[in-house]
Scaffold this active site. Structure first.
Site, PDB file in Angstrom:
ATOM      1  N   LYS A  19      80.063  43.628 -21.092  1.00 12.09           N
ATOM      2  CA  LYS A  19      78.714  43.085 -20.876  1.00 12.09           C
ATOM      3  C   LYS A  19      77.644  44.161 -21.033  1.00 12.09           C
ATOM      4  O   LYS A  19      76.625  43.931 -21.668  1.00 12.09           O
ATOM      5  CB  LYS A  19      78.578  42.456 -19.476  1.00 12.09           C
ATOM      6  CG  LYS A  19      79.440  41.240 -19.246  1.00 12.09           C
ATOM      7  CD  LYS A  19      79.109  40.557 -17.923  1.00 12.09           C
ATOM      8  CE  LYS A  19      79.298  41.442 -16.704  1.00 12.09           C
ATOM      9  NZ  LYS A  19      80.699  41.866 -16.466  1.00 12.09           N
ATOM     10  N   ARG A  94      76.575  36.704  -9.516  1.00  9.72           N
ATOM     11  CA  ARG A  94      78.023  36.879  -9.389  1.00  9.72           C
ATOM     12  C   ARG A  94      78.601  35.916  -8.358  1.00  9.72           C
ATOM     13  O   ARG A  94      79.807  35.926  -8.147  1.00  9.72           O
ATOM     14  CB  ARG A  94      78.318  38.301  -8.929  1.00  9.72           C
ATOM     15  CG  ARG A  94      78.805  39.256 -10.049  1.00  9.72           C
ATOM     16  CD  ARG A  94      78.907  40.598  -9.391  1.00  9.72           C
ATOM     17  NE  ARG A  94      79.726  41.588  -9.986  1.00  9.72           N
ATOM     18  CZ  ARG A  94      79.268  42.577 -10.766  1.00  9.72           C
ATOM     19  NH1 ARG A  94      78.022  42.598 -11.170  1.00  9.72           N
ATOM     20  NH2 ARG A  94      80.080  43.530 -11.170  1.00  9.72           N
ATOM     21  N   ARG A 133      86.468  54.269 -19.456  1.00  4.82           N
ATOM     22  CA  ARG A 133      85.011  54.155 -19.436  1.00  4.82           C
ATOM     23  C   ARG A 133      84.321  55.382 -18.857  1.00  4.82           C
ATOM     24  O   ARG A 133      84.654  55.846 -17.769  1.00  4.82           O
ATOM     25  CB  ARG A 133      84.624  52.918 -18.631  1.00  4.82           C
ATOM     26  CG  ARG A 133      83.145  52.629 -18.697  1.00  4.82           C
ATOM     27  CD  ARG A 133      82.861  51.235 -18.293  1.00  4.82           C
ATOM     28  NE  ARG A 133      82.940  51.059 -16.856  1.00  4.82           N
ATOM     29  CZ  ARG A 133      82.549  49.950 -16.249  1.00  4.82           C
ATOM     30  NH1 ARG A 133      82.101  48.936 -16.946  1.00  4.82           N
ATOM     31  NH2 ARG A 133      82.622  49.850 -14.957  1.00  4.82           N
ATOM     32  N   ARG A 166      82.536  56.621 -13.170  1.00  5.34           N
ATOM     33  CA  ARG A 166      81.974  56.051 -11.950  1.00  5.34           C
ATOM     34  C   ARG A 166      82.972  56.125 -10.804  1.00  5.34           C
ATOM     35  O   ARG A 166      84.165  56.079 -11.012  1.00  5.34           O
ATOM     36  CB  ARG A 166      81.606  54.583 -12.201  1.00  5.34           C
ATOM     37  CG  ARG A 166      80.291  54.427 -12.912  1.00  5.34           C
ATOM     38  CD  ARG A 166      80.050  53.040 -13.447  1.00  5.34           C
ATOM     39  NE  ARG A 166      80.523  51.952 -12.602  1.00  5.34           N
ATOM     40  CZ  ARG A 166      80.321  50.668 -12.885  1.00  5.34           C
ATOM     41  NH1 ARG A 166      79.634  50.329 -13.968  1.00  5.34           N
ATOM     42  NH2 ARG A 166      80.777  49.721 -12.109  1.00  5.34           N
ATOM     43  N   ARG A 177      88.381  44.669  -8.491  1.00  4.95           N
ATOM     44  CA  ARG A 177      87.161  44.057  -9.032  1.00  4.95           C
ATOM     45  C   ARG A 177      87.486  42.813  -9.859  1.00  4.95           C
ATOM     46  O   ARG A 177      86.742  41.838  -9.833  1.00  4.95           O
ATOM     47  CB  ARG A 177      86.384  45.084  -9.861  1.00  4.95           C
ATOM     48  CG  ARG A 177      85.824  46.202  -8.981  1.00  4.95           C
ATOM     49  CD  ARG A 177      85.147  47.261  -9.795  1.00  4.95           C
ATOM     50  NE  ARG A 177      83.975  46.746 -10.455  1.00  4.95           N
ATOM     51  CZ  ARG A 177      83.538  47.156 -11.630  1.00  4.95           C
ATOM     52  NH1 ARG A 177      84.172  48.083 -12.291  1.00  4.95           N
ATOM     53  NH2 ARG A 177      82.449  46.647 -12.144  1.00  4.95           N
TER      54      ARG A 177
HETATM   55  P1  AMP Z   1      78.603  46.591 -12.261  1.00  2.00           P
HETATM   56  O1  AMP Z   1      77.852  47.774 -12.738  1.00  2.00           O
HETATM   57  O2  AMP Z   1      77.986  45.290 -12.697  1.00  2.00           O
HETATM   58  O3  AMP Z   1      80.055  46.649 -12.608  1.00  2.00           O
HETATM   59  O4  AMP Z   1      78.505  46.589 -10.654  1.00  2.00           O
HETATM   60  C1  AMP Z   1      79.025  47.644  -9.876  1.00  2.00           C
HETATM   61  C2  AMP Z   1      79.147  47.208  -8.418  1.00  2.00           C
HETATM   62  O5  AMP Z   1      77.839  46.898  -7.908  1.00  2.00           O
HETATM   63  C3  AMP Z   1      79.963  45.956  -8.173  1.00  2.00           C
HETATM   64  O6  AMP Z   1      81.358  46.209  -8.104  1.00  2.00           O
HETATM   65  C4  AMP Z   1      79.389  45.480  -6.849  1.00  2.00           C
HETATM   66  O7  AMP Z   1      79.864  46.262  -5.770  1.00  2.00           O
HETATM   67  C5  AMP Z   1      77.909  45.782  -7.015  1.00  2.00           C
HETATM   68  N1  AMP Z   1      77.195  44.647  -7.639  1.00  2.00           N
HETATM   69  C6  AMP Z   1      76.597  44.624  -8.859  1.00  2.00           C
HETATM   70  N2  AMP Z   1      76.051  43.426  -9.104  1.00  2.00           N
HETATM   71  C7  AMP Z   1      76.301  42.659  -8.013  1.00  2.00           C
HETATM   72  C8  AMP Z   1      76.010  41.309  -7.661  1.00  2.00           C
HETATM   73  N3  AMP Z   1      75.341  40.495  -8.495  1.00  2.00           N
HETATM   74  N4  AMP Z   1      76.420  40.869  -6.450  1.00  2.00           N
HETATM   75  C9  AMP Z   1      77.077  41.673  -5.593  1.00  2.00           C
HETATM   76  N5  AMP Z   1      77.419  42.937  -5.869  1.00  2.00           N
HETATM   77  C10 AMP Z   1      77.032  43.440  -7.064  1.00  2.00           C
END
Ligand code: AMP
Length: 220
Positions: A19, A94, A133, A166, A177
């Site tokens: 994404k 989400r 990544r 990360r 996840r």
């Molecule tokens: P991402 O960069 O989208 O993979 O997000 C990294 C982390 O941020 C996720 O594993 C969650 O802990 C938190 N996070 C990001 N977006 C959301 C969301 N919409 N709702 C809840 N937690 C989020």
């Protein structure tokens, strides 16, 4: 909506499906800001804000940050002037509660989502992609050691920043996840199908193939 009003487009799909990479390409193409909830949390973490520190405990273990915190942060971001023409949302919503809040917030402004681009791939593909990544510490650009390596090892092509893995990029957190996605986010597929907003994109395509499929959808 559509050609005249602001365009709000959601990228939906499991962690590791690509994404973020696709969002970078699409935002350029559509001239829309990339609103990624994960990036917003990471920026807050870097700046050591109260929000960032609160989010960290959830992010580190691959859990979702609570809805109220997340919704407030994203709705606030969408109210910024650069989102006047709309936004490409990545990683948000989400949960069904987040999707409902987004629908309500847009409706309050007389707007609505244009489409939800749903990218899916099997778990083995996701785990392989999450495994290699690396992310730029400075601008957040994402690289993959096998699929999209940087020109110079350890350095960002865009800004020369240092690349790092990360804190939530460990095999255990990856599996967690994906499980959290299946449990809490996958129900959004039917939720958006019911609203006739979902377009499915094959997440096993290579990076360029996926971009072509996405562009064909949003420019149709
Ligand atoms: P991402 O960069 O989208 O993979 O997000 C990294 C982390 O941020 C996720 O594993 C969650 O802990 C938190 N996070 C990001 N977006 C959301 C969301 N919409 N709702 C809840 N937690 C989020």
């Amino acid at each position: 909506m559509g050609e005249t009003g602001p365009r709000y487009i959601v990228l939906l799909g499991p962690p590791g499906v690509g994404k973020g990479t696709q969002a970078e390409r699409l935002t350029e193409r559509l001239s829309l800001p990339h609103v990624a909830s994960g990036d917003l949390f990471r920026q807050n973490l870097k700046a050591e804000t109260a929000l960032g520190l609160q989010a960290k405990t959830y992010m580190d273990r691959g859990a979702l940050v609570p809805d109220d915190i997340t919704i407030a942060m994203v709705v606030d971001r969408l109210a910024q002037p650069d989102c006047a023409a709309g936004a490409l949302l990545d990683g948000f919503p989400r949960t069904v509660a987040q999707a409902q809040a987004l629908e309500d917030a847009l409706a309050q402004q007389g707007h609505a989502l244009e489409t939800v681009l749903y990218i899916d791939a099997p778990a083995d593909v996701l785990l392989a992609r999450l495994g290699g990544r690396w992310t730029c510490r400075q601008c957040g650009a994402v690289y993959h050691l096998l699929f999209s390596p940087p020109r110079v090892a350890g350095r960002c092509d865009e800004c020369g920043g240092e690349l790092y893995q990360r804190a939530d990029d460990t095999p255990e957190t990856h599996r967690r996840r994906i499980a959290v996605y299946q449990e809490q986010t996958a129900p959004l597929v039917d939720w958006y199908k019911t609203r006739d907003l979902l377009t499915e994109i094959d997440g096993t395509l290579d990076i360029d193939g996926m971009t072509a499929a996405l562009v064909a959808t949003v420019e149709a």
